[in-house]
Design a protein around this motif. Structure first.
Motif, PDB file in Angstrom:
ATOM      1  N   TRP A  10       1.069  -1.610   0.114  1.00 48.09           N
ATOM      2  CA  TRP A  10      -0.166  -0.103  -0.345  1.00 48.09           C
ATOM      3  C   TRP A  10       0.501   1.450  -0.152  1.00 48.09           C
ATOM      4  CZ3 TRP A  10      -4.825   0.729   3.303  1.00 48.09           C
ATOM      5  CH2 TRP A  10      -5.745  -0.615   3.160  1.00 48.09           C
ATOM      6  N   ALA A  11       1.883   1.664   1.003  1.00 50.84           N
ATOM      7  CA  ALA A  11       2.153   2.521   0.968  1.00 50.84           C
ATOM      8  C   ALA A  11       2.726   3.341  -0.161  1.00 50.84           C
ATOM      9  CB  ALA A  11       3.750   2.655   2.176  1.00 50.84           C
ATOM     10  N   HIS A 166      -3.860   1.091  10.744  1.00 53.74           N
ATOM     11  CA  HIS A 166      -2.241   1.843  10.614  1.00 53.74           C
ATOM     12  C   HIS A 166      -1.796   2.743  11.613  1.00 53.74           C
ATOM     13  CE1 HIS A 166      -4.109   1.939   6.201  1.00 53.74           C
ATOM     14  NE2 HIS A 166      -5.445   1.620   6.613  1.00 53.74           N
ATOM     15  N   ASP A 205      -0.966  -4.480  10.796  1.00 56.73           N
ATOM     16  CA  ASP A 205      -1.652  -3.792   9.888  1.00 56.73           C
ATOM     17  C   ASP A 205      -2.195  -4.859   8.857  1.00 56.73           C
ATOM     18  OD1 ASP A 205      -1.755  -2.205  12.317  1.00 56.73           O
ATOM     19  OD2 ASP A 205      -0.708  -0.666  11.193  1.00 56.73           O
ATOM     20  N   HIS A 207      -3.049  -5.421   5.040  1.00 53.47           N
ATOM     21  CA  HIS A 207      -3.199  -4.364   4.009  1.00 53.47           C
ATOM     22  C   HIS A 207      -3.453  -4.685   2.746  1.00 53.47           C
ATOM     23  CE1 HIS A 207       0.288  -0.954   5.510  1.00 53.47           C
ATOM     24  NE2 HIS A 207      -1.104  -1.234   6.435  1.00 53.47           N
ATOM     25  N   TYR A 227       2.140  -4.174   7.745  1.00 49.03           N
ATOM     26  CA  TYR A 227       2.740  -3.867   8.577  1.00 49.03           C
ATOM     27  C   TYR A 227       2.999  -4.556   9.938  1.00 49.03           C
ATOM     28  CZ  TYR A 227       5.599  -0.243  11.071  1.00 49.03           C
ATOM     29  OH  TYR A 227       6.678   0.495  11.886  1.00 49.03           O
TER      30      TYR A 227
END
Length: 451
Positions: A10-11, A166, A205, A207, A227
């Motif tokens: 995602w990031a 998040h 987390d 994602h 994460y």
């Protein structure tokens, strides 16, 4: 059976210069016969796989970064901007309203959740229902990440509903997850719900993820990426069995990039691919009747592997995103690997599956500077930040969808390259963006979600 999967982490790295996250129904034509996998990707039941594209940073209803999903319907000549549906929280029949920073379309899932023969779309915690005229109407189900698969082997699609956190620092905020037994009713009620690994996922987390049958037992297995704390991304693998999904705790190369599942050696057992974008590599872990086969069978591939175009460099982000699908039509999945940091512009490498597994032989590379690919490679385009393999014209060859969410100052765009027996070709390459679809396009990050 033809199948394809994709996943991207995602990031949005600041080094790519992308916008920070926090940041006409189709014509109905005579339909070819559909396999179960095609139903999974076919929203309108015409026999052609359809593509869902997320634009999570688009302004909708005056709300910045509210986001939307554009659906391009497949056909005998592939995708067309004229056969599309744009879905957001402002669309009639979709519950709720656009909200600033909602990022609708950030993560997308699809599959026939109600068992009516039409694939349904899941985005932003809403199921949008498929039908003979395409997608329409929606039901709120919650969650911000969803994965579809027949986890109990009863022939009906189930849904993993995940509320992924998040975390902003070293510690993840944690996730909660449950397997919803299908089919779902149109009010969003499943047959039953079973919690998924609450003791462990509270420290992850989540994602994104993928599903496939690694041990060949007729039940879908699950890989989740996200994460895991202390600045590290990771993935978690769950194998299915009579008692449900169990997390793999024996040796497994978790990766800090993408993960996907597909049969890369044609033995009938799906294999797991994990990306190590900081190492600029991918690992292939082959499946078998007992789950993952021994570590001595696993394979590490980089751009320095013989036959793979390019060279391994620290900023390439090779493995940021991966997708599996049968491009050549030989019954063995191939692998697309995005390297969106290549030359600060981005490229996609395509590797061949074979009876001996994934190989660099015959590998291809594509970017905006490749002959026949429209556009010009520019800094921060991030071409290949998300990739997908999908047979949009039903010819038995998966086509490559490559997104560059940084294109045109983060407006974003996606390219579609056709699959052939010889591999991917550029002679009929198409490119789509929000503007061409009549959708909000400025700073939309079009293509950041693909399914």
């Amino acid at each position: 059976m033809f199948r394809s999967r994709s996943h991207a982490r995602w990031a949005l790295p600041l080094t790519l210069g992308l916008t920070a996250l926090g940041l006409a129904g189709p014509a109905v034509s005579a339909a070819p016969a559909r396999s179960a996998t095609q139903v999974r990707d076919d929203f309108n039941g015409d026999g052609y796989a359809d593509l869902a594209v997320g634009a999570p940073n688009a302004t909708v209803g005056g709300q910045a970064r509210a986001g939307y999903v554009a659906v391009l319907y497949g056909g005998p000549h592939g995708l067309s901007a004229g056969h599309r549906t744009v879905i957001s929280r402002a669309t009639p029949g979709i519950p709720g309203d656009p909200v600033q920073g909602m990022h609708f379309g950030l993560q997308i899932a699809k599959g026939d959740l109600d068992g009516d023969g039409y694939a349904d779309l899941v985005a932003g915690g809403v199921v949008v229902w498929g039908g003979p005229r395409g997608l329409s109407g929606g039901t709120e189900i919650g969650g911000n990440n969803h994965q579809t698969g027949d986890f109990d082997g009863d022939g009906r699609l189930d849904l993993a509903v995940i509320h992924g956190g998040h975390g902003m620092g070293d510690d993840p905020a944690g996730s909660t997850a449950a397997i919803w037994k299908g089919p779902l009713k149109r009010n969003g009620t499943p047959v039953g719900r079973t919690p998924l690994d609450p003791d462990h996922l509270q420290y992850v987390d989540v994602h994104d993820g993928d599903t496939g049958d690694i041990n060949g037992d007729g039940r879908a297995d699950l890989v989740l990426t996200g994460y895991c704390g202390d600045g590290n991304n990771c993935s978690e693998l769950y194998l299915s069995g009579p008692g449900g999904l169990s997390r793999v705790t024996y040796p497994y190369r978790s990766g800090d990039g993408a993960a996907a599942i597909g049969d890369l050696d044609g033995d009938g057992f799906d294999d797991v691919v994990t990306g190590f974008q900081n190492d600029n590599s991918v690992w292939v872990m082959y499946g078998g009747a007992a789950g993952l086969r021994g570590q001595d069978t696993w394979k590490r591939i980089t751009q320095d592997t013989p036959g793979v175009p390019g060279s391994r460099e620290t900023t390439d982000m090779f493995g940021q995103t991966v997708a599996v699908g049968d491009i050549t039509g030989d019954g063995i999945d191939d692998l697309a690997v995005g390297a969106p940091g290549e030359n600060d512009e981005g490229v996609v490498d395509v590797l061949r599956g074979s009876r001996s597994g994934l190989t660099g032989a015959g590998a291809q590379a594509f970017g905006q500077d490749t002959k026949g690919v429209p556009g010009t490679a520019e800094p921060s385009d991030a071409f290949g930040y998300v990739v997908r393999l999908l047979d949009v014209n039903h010819n038995g060859h998966a086509d490559l969808v490559a997104a560059a969410p940084g294109e045109d100052g983060s407006n974003g765009a996606v390219w579609v390259l056709r699959g052939r027996p010889s591999g991917l070709v550029t002679d009929a390459t198409a490119v789509f963006g929000g503007k061409a679809l009549g959708a909000p396009y400025k700073k939309a990050s079009f293509g950041f979600g693909l399914r």
